[in-house]
Scaffold this active site. Structure first.
Site, mmCIF file in Angstrom:
data_model
loop_
_atom_site.group_PDB
_atom_site.id
_atom_site.type_symbol
_atom_site.label_atom_id
_atom_site.label_comp_id
_atom_site.label_asym_id
_atom_site.label_seq_id
_atom_site.Cartn_x
_atom_site.Cartn_y
_atom_site.Cartn_z
ATOM 1 C CG ASP A 117 4.214 11.492 -6.673
ATOM 2 O OD1 ASP A 117 4.060 12.526 -6.013
ATOM 3 O OD2 ASP A 117 3.544 10.444 -6.482
ATOM 4 C CB VAL A 167 1.705 -1.081 -1.289
ATOM 5 C CG1 VAL A 167 3.094 -1.685 -1.116
ATOM 6 C CG2 VAL A 167 1.716 -0.121 -2.486
ATOM 7 C CD GLU A 221 -3.672 7.099 -9.654
ATOM 8 O OE1 GLU A 221 -3.052 6.356 -10.408
ATOM 9 O OE2 GLU A 221 -4.281 8.112 -10.027
HETATM 10 N N1 LIG Z 1 9.560 -1.542 -2.520
HETATM 11 C C1 LIG Z 1 8.993 -1.065 -1.404
HETATM 12 N N2 LIG Z 1 9.546 -1.338 -0.202
HETATM 13 C C2 LIG Z 1 8.981 -0.870 0.945
HETATM 14 N N3 LIG Z 1 7.874 -0.114 0.987
HETATM 15 C C3 LIG Z 1 7.272 0.196 -0.177
HETATM 16 C C4 LIG Z 1 7.801 -0.265 -1.432
HETATM 17 N N4 LIG Z 1 6.997 0.191 -2.425
HETATM 18 C C5 LIG Z 1 6.009 0.886 -1.818
HETATM 19 N N5 LIG Z 1 6.162 0.905 -0.473
HETATM 20 C C6 LIG Z 1 5.276 1.558 0.516
HETATM 21 O O1 LIG Z 1 3.990 1.692 -0.039
HETATM 22 C C7 LIG Z 1 3.653 3.084 -0.217
HETATM 23 C C8 LIG Z 1 2.863 3.294 -1.514
HETATM 24 O O2 LIG Z 1 3.582 2.813 -2.633
HETATM 25 P P1 LIG Z 1 3.743 3.723 -3.943
HETATM 26 O O3 LIG Z 1 4.285 5.042 -3.532
HETATM 27 O O4 LIG Z 1 4.542 2.967 -4.945
HETATM 28 O O5 LIG Z 1 2.227 3.835 -4.412
HETATM 29 P P2 LIG Z 1 1.529 5.120 -5.074
HETATM 30 O O6 LIG Z 1 1.724 5.007 -6.545
HETATM 31 O O7 LIG Z 1 2.048 6.351 -4.415
HETATM 32 O O8 LIG Z 1 0.016 5.008 -4.761
HETATM 33 P P3 LIG Z 1 -0.988 6.265 -4.832
HETATM 34 O O9 LIG Z 1 -0.759 6.884 -6.173
HETATM 35 O O10 LIG Z 1 -2.330 5.652 -4.633
HETATM 36 O O11 LIG Z 1 -0.589 7.209 -3.715
HETATM 37 C C9 LIG Z 1 4.975 3.821 -0.175
HETATM 38 O O12 LIG Z 1 4.836 5.165 0.244
HETATM 39 C C10 LIG Z 1 5.788 2.969 0.811
HETATM 40 O O13 LIG Z 1 5.479 3.297 2.147
HETATM 41 MG MG LIG Z 2 3.825 6.982 -3.714
#
Ligand SMILES: Nc1ncnc2c1ncn2[C@@H]1O[C@H](COP(=O)(O)OP(=O)(O)OP(=O)(O)O)[C@@H](O)[C@H]1O
Ligand SMILES: [Mg+2]
Length: 227
Positions: free
Chosen positions: A128, A17, A14
């Protein structure tokens, strides 16, 4: 957007990053990805709505004093959020790192529980709580990230489920870390002991700590006997 990208941190179903800088500050850009199996218009609308909700909750939580990433910028049309970079490593990595001793790991897990209760005290369920979505900073503080499924809620069950999701992941992915959930619950309780009963939020009274733990135990038993 005043973001310049350095390295890709993550490519998920989804979101994509990137780590980089925003106005000279270490920052992270989260870009939602198109879900090809959905109709593009529907996908666009759903994506925007979810990202707007995520951005709103981040601002609300930050204003309440929670240690979460600071939202720097948000482009709902392009489905991008820019936020401060949380230093450290995700809990999942630490749990899999055998060089980390049990005492240190218990502290990280307690800290995770503490931060989860901080969130719940704002009447917000995370939605989550995986070990990917809990960062541990170099000083050992747990910082929750990824509020894409978070919601303001007043039902005990949803808070119990939040804890149960983490419990299942800890049991399934990290069975060698015994008593992991007990440490999380210790931190969860400690938070309430330190801060007293949670204050009323604009929507009403947050679910009380004892009720959440009791419900979590109930869900755990329910799942064990009924699958
Ligand atoms: N503010 C932040 N600082 C450092 N690392 C981050 C940050 N935001 C996200 N990450 C890294 O990026 C990863 C994915 O971000 P996030 O969890 O927000 O996406 P997601 O919504 O889980 O995506 P998907 O649904 O596709 O799995 C995190 O597990 C982390 O390792
Ligand atoms: Mg995540």
């Amino acid at each position: 957007m005043a973001f310049s990208a350095d390295e890709r941190l993550y490519l998920g179903a989804e979101a994509e990053v990137w780590r980089g800088t925003w106005m000279g500050q270490p920052a992270v850009r989260k870009q939602r990805r198109l879900r090809s199996w959905r109709h593009p218009d529907l996908d666009d609308r759903l994506g925007r709505r979810r990202m707007l909700a995520e951005a709103r909750l981040m601002v609300r939580l930050y204003k309440s004093g929670l240690n979460i990433p600071v939202l720097y910028d948000c482009d709902i049309k392009e489905q991008q959020l820019v936020m401060s970079n949380v230093p450290g490593r995700p809990l999942i990595e630490l749990l899999n790192d055998d060089s980390i001793d049990d005492v240190t790991m218990m502290k990280h897990l307690q800290s995770a529980g503490y931060s989860i209760r901080m969130l719940h005290r704002q009447a917000i369920v995370h939605g989550d709580l995986s070990t990917n979505n809990i960062m541990i900073t170099p000083s050992g503080e747990a910082v929750l990230i990824d509020f894409g499924l978070a919601k303001i809620e007043f039902e005990t069950e949803l808070y119990g489920i939040d804890l149960h999701v983490l419990f299942e992941i800890l049991g399934a992915s990290h069975p060698h870390r015994e008593n992991a959930m007990e440490a999380v619950l210790q931190g969860y309780k400690q938070c309430e002991q330190d801060l007293g009963t949670a204050e009323k939020t604009p929507g009403g009274d947050p679910v009380c700590m004892e009720d959440v733990i009791e419900r979590f135990d109930l869900i755990r038993t329910r799942v064990r006997y009924h699958g």
